[in-house]
Design an enzyme around this catalytic site. Sequence first.
Site, mmCIF file in Angstrom:
data_model
loop_
_atom_site.group_PDB
_atom_site.id
_atom_site.type_symbol
_atom_site.label_atom_id
_atom_site.label_comp_id
_atom_site.label_asym_id
_atom_site.label_seq_id
_atom_site.Cartn_x
_atom_site.Cartn_y
_atom_site.Cartn_z
ATOM 1 N N HIS A 41 0.580 -2.575 5.685
ATOM 2 C CA HIS A 41 0.102 -1.446 6.492
ATOM 3 C C HIS A 41 1.247 -0.631 7.073
ATOM 4 C CE1 HIS A 41 -4.189 -3.183 7.093
ATOM 5 N NE2 HIS A 41 -4.094 -2.396 6.054
ATOM 6 N N HIS A 124 -10.893 -5.378 9.254
ATOM 7 C CA HIS A 124 -9.508 -5.510 8.768
ATOM 8 C C HIS A 124 -9.557 -6.151 7.375
ATOM 9 C CE1 HIS A 124 -5.356 -6.879 8.401
ATOM 10 N NE2 HIS A 124 -5.069 -5.953 9.310
ATOM 11 N N GLU A 126 -7.691 -8.227 5.882
ATOM 12 C CA GLU A 126 -7.466 -9.682 5.845
ATOM 13 C C GLU A 126 -8.773 -10.413 6.161
ATOM 14 O OE1 GLU A 126 -4.142 -11.348 8.125
ATOM 15 O OE2 GLU A 126 -5.283 -13.208 8.366
ATOM 16 N N SER A 222 -1.838 -1.180 11.523
ATOM 17 C CA SER A 222 -1.143 -2.469 11.458
ATOM 18 C C SER A 222 -1.591 -3.348 12.622
ATOM 19 C CB SER A 222 0.372 -2.233 11.509
ATOM 20 O OG SER A 222 1.024 -3.396 11.960
ATOM 21 N N ASN A 224 -0.675 -6.402 13.631
ATOM 22 C CA ASN A 224 0.333 -7.066 14.472
ATOM 23 C C ASN A 224 1.107 -6.056 15.321
ATOM 24 O OD1 ASN A 224 3.267 -6.852 13.239
ATOM 25 N ND2 ASN A 224 1.821 -6.913 11.549
#
Length: 309
Positions: A41, A124, A126, A222, A224
């Site tokens: 990302h 998301h 993931e 993103s 994180n």
Amino acid sequence: MRVVLAQPRGFCAGVERAIAIVERALEKFGPPIYVRHEIVHNRHVVERLRAKGVVFVEEVSDVPPGGITIFSAHGVARAVVEDASQRSLPVIDATCPLVSKVHLEGQRYARQGREVVLIGHAGHPEIEGTMGQIPGKVHLIATVGDVERLTVTDPEMVAYVTQTTLSVDDTKAVITALKERYPAIVGPDTKDICYATQNRQQAVRALAKVVDVILVVGSKNSSNSNRLREIAAELGVASYLVEDARALNPAWVVGAGAVGVTAGASAPEQLVEEVVERLGALAPVELTVLPGIDENVRFRMPPELAATA
Ligand code: SF4
């Protein structure tokens, strides 16, 4: 102006591997190479690869017959793997091994006959991948409030896994609530939050103690990077997510004695350097790097590209 860099910051081993996979695939097979979803990302990374002949698609059905197809670092659902296989697409999987580890854990719990509670953020990629890798019932939750609203078939047969890029503190609170409600629940505690996420969160906490403003270099999508900005804000430090140097608003740093800079796991160091340069154009900069963990994690290339490693 003092500028303090967090350590560690920026690229993690999973992101480095994913980008290297695409670059080696370009060298070995030539363009075009098809990547399902943004490989990582970060807009700058994606644009640079696009300029080299990478075509980003959201579905494998958008890949023409025979097109070399790479799955992004975020991982994919089983259905995507099967779609690609039915279309006989040559696939290289750039899923981060730490995301694959969560898939395997979830599958193991499902095989034991447990319903799996997945702690993570809806939408998301993931999470879409992990949900689609675990057979059986998966409950997606994000907050302590969600734990109260949860209903499972058998409270004795529940397990949990987590997204790799969550806030360690928030996730601990959710896991504690899960354990209170389902004393028999099993899971990996916060171990699924990957080393890179944990290290960058620890570094931003240290940074927050010594600066007045924190700039987190990273893209809006993103996970994180967003968590890093939130942690700084929770610690009472004004913090901003900046895609790149151009996105830096000089008003944010006016009157700041010390400005902290960090970067999410998908943000290249060059963008950090450009942000520091831009700060230098506003006022003379005295640059220091906070002491912190030195990372030496490396992941192996997938077999299709191992010979070129
Ligand atoms: S942030 Fe963690 S899980 Fe995600 S790619 Fe990097 S190492 Fe892998």
